[in-house]
Design an enzyme around this catalytic site. Structure first.
Site, PDB file in Angstrom:
ATOM      1  N   SER A   1       0.380   8.035   2.949  1.00 40.54           N
ATOM      2  CA  SER A   1       1.082   6.762   2.901  1.00 40.54           C
ATOM      3  C   SER A   1       1.135   6.236   1.482  1.00 40.54           C
ATOM      4  O   SER A   1       0.111   6.200   0.786  1.00 40.54           O
ATOM      5  CB  SER A   1       0.355   5.755   3.806  1.00 40.54           C
ATOM      6  N   SER A   2       2.315   5.840   1.006  1.00 39.25           N
ATOM      7  CA  SER A   2       2.503   5.257  -0.324  1.00 39.25           C
ATOM      8  C   SER A   2       2.025   6.241  -1.392  1.00 39.25           C
ATOM      9  O   SER A   2       2.621   7.300  -1.550  1.00 39.25           O
ATOM     10  CB  SER A   2       1.782   3.912  -0.408  1.00 39.25           C
ATOM     11  N   SER A   3       0.954   5.955  -2.115  1.00 37.93           N
ATOM     12  CA  SER A   3       0.450   6.921  -3.097  1.00 37.93           C
ATOM     13  C   SER A   3       0.149   8.253  -2.418  1.00 37.93           C
ATOM     14  O   SER A   3       0.379   9.318  -2.997  1.00 37.93           O
ATOM     15  CB  SER A   3      -0.821   6.370  -3.761  1.00 37.93           C
TER      16      SER A   3
ATOM     17  N   HIS B   1       6.622  -2.321   3.207  1.00 38.60           N
ATOM     18  CA  HIS B   1       5.686  -1.292   2.735  1.00 38.60           C
ATOM     19  C   HIS B   1       4.499  -1.258   3.694  1.00 38.60           C
ATOM     20  O   HIS B   1       3.395  -1.727   3.368  1.00 38.60           O
ATOM     21  CB  HIS B   1       5.252  -1.606   1.306  1.00 38.60           C
TER      22      HIS B   1
END
Length: 449
Positions: A150-152, A292
């Site tokens: 997720s994300s990074s 996000h």
């Protein structure tokens, strides 16, 4: 540093030949998250946790599940559904913890030159060492290794698929960016990043060339790719989903026009890109109105189905079928976020703010310091004047300013004694970037970590 796959797989292959059971060699893990040290080359200085379900085949699949900036492996373990799916389907989950700093802190290195070269060092080499450890120690199947995050962690998923296509068979990137999107560490933080600032628009061939150059001369099969993004994501802008699609369809030599589109769930728009045999190589999910905040409940099951380790096969030959890669049944849900939490509970809160220009992210870790499990929780706090939440993850936030309540989502409703969960949000500010002065869980004031 070169990477010799045949040498690293030798011990697991030897076990199969001589007929020894993996159980005889592994530590007595009892379906709990366990930290592993000395797992091999670790130039990224990462920490490794592993979840090994009690019921699993002799050669289980391996899923590497990676957290977002400011998070940790244990936090992603408690805040996602991959461990419960591992219990159901018998695969092992590796939860790496990034330790490098780049504006946000604890982000996976997807910006340095070392991280963009196969065997170059940094976090990618550390992750491969974790995979090799699980193959050796638990008989993990080298032909069924997958990446997600997720994300990074979603960015790192694309990184691992590009650098090690011979290790990973598929990946599912939530809120990621294309491989080689960041120029360097200075380009990483939001507010100053060309990659996440809306200024990155390369051609499909340019994106594809970046992947091909990461492992020059590689001619073997490429891992299949699943991509997820919310249409209202402002931290990692939604338009980067299209750049990811262009990158991976070019790598596979596919048309930019999907062979099929459908809506597997309300608000989930899926595009599917298949090769000449009808096998879906790339599929992309646009989640309407989501910020996000992915993966949301149920999405991990779709990732596991895409990998093909839930018994459905994972490589549908009929891309027009809306159910061809859908999980056989949704994962069990905890009480909904809107259900009222029970009475107060002893707690501790660690809170980190990373600010830039007119924005900030805040990462909050909640720990149950009491002797009984908490089933359903609400964390209350007051934002400093001028701060307003624009998106969040792992909790439902209301209102977006002033006195805020963050309620659990379905997959992190239960906090066992000593257990923790990580939540967070992105916010705008007018100059005051301070943290909330206090937190209360289900009405009881929490100690500061």
């Amino acid at each position: 540093m070169s990477f010799n796959r045949k040498v690293l797989l030798g011990p697991a292959a030897l076990l199969a030949v001589v007929g020894l059971t993996v159980v005889a060699l592994r530590p007595a893990y009892a379906a709990t998250l366990t930290e592993v040290t000395n797992f091999g080359a670790n130039p990224g200085g990462m920490r490794m946790h592993v979840y090994v379900p009690d019921a699993r085949p002799a050669n289980p699949a391996i899923v590497v599940a990676m957290h977002g900036c400011g998070g940790s492996g244990p936090g992603f373990y408690s805040g996602s559904e991959f461990a419960s799916l591992a219990d159901r389907y018998g695969f092992i989950v590796i939860y790496p913890s990034a330790t490098q700093q780049a504006g946000f802190g604890n982000c996976f290195d997807t910006w340095s030159d070392a991280a963009k070269r196969r065997g170059g060092g940094s976090d990618p080499v550390s992750v491969v060492s974790m995979v090799t450890y699980v193959e050796r120690q638990f008989g993990g199947d080298p032909n069924r290794v997958y990446a997600t995050g997720s994300s990074s962690g979603g960015m790192m998923t694309n990184e691992m698929l590009a650098l090690y296509p011979d290790v990973f068979k598929a990946g599912a990137a939530f809120m990621g960016v294309p491989f080689n999107c960041f120029a360097n560490a200075a380009d990483y933080p939001p507010g100053s990043s060309r990659c996440t600032g809306g200024g990155m628009d390369r051609t499909p061939q340019q994106w594809g060339d970046a992947v091909r150059q990461a492992y020059a001369g590689y001619t073997g099969p490429r891992p299949r790719v699943q991509l997820w993004h919310g249409t209202s994501d402002t931290l990692v802008p939604y338009q980067l989903l299209q750049e990811e699609i262009e990158q991976w369809t070019d790598v596979f030599g596919l048309s930019q026009t999907p062979m099929a589109t459908d809506t597997p769930q309300s608000g989930w728009n899926r595009r599917r890109y298949a090769d000449g045999s009808g096998t879906v190589r790339v599929e992309a999910y646009s989640i309407q109105g989501a910020g996000h905040s992915l993966p949301a409940p149920g999405m991990a099951a779709y990732a596991i189905a895409f990998f093909g380790i839930d018994g459905t096969g994972g490589t549908p030959s009929s891309p027009g079928s809306p159910t061809s890669s859908r999980p056989s049944s949704p994962p069990a849900s905890s009480p909904p976020a809107s259900s009222p939490p029970p009475g107060g509970a002893a707690c501790r809160v660690a809170d980190t703010v990373n600010a830039w220009n007119t924005g900030l992210t805040e990462n909050i870790t909640i720990t149950n310091t009491g002797g009984a499990a908490i089933n359903g929780w609400a964390l209350t706090f007051t934002l400093p004047a001028g701060q307003s939440i624009t998106s969040g993850w792992n909790a439902a936030y209301s209102p977006n300013s002033g006195a805020v309540t963050a309620r659990n989502v379905s997959y992190n409703a239960v906090l066992p004694p000593g257990g923790s969960t990580s939540i967070g949000f992105q916010a705008t500010h007018t100059g005051n970037t301070a943290r909330p002065p206090a937190f209360a869980l289900n009405g009881t004031a929490c100690a500061a970590a």
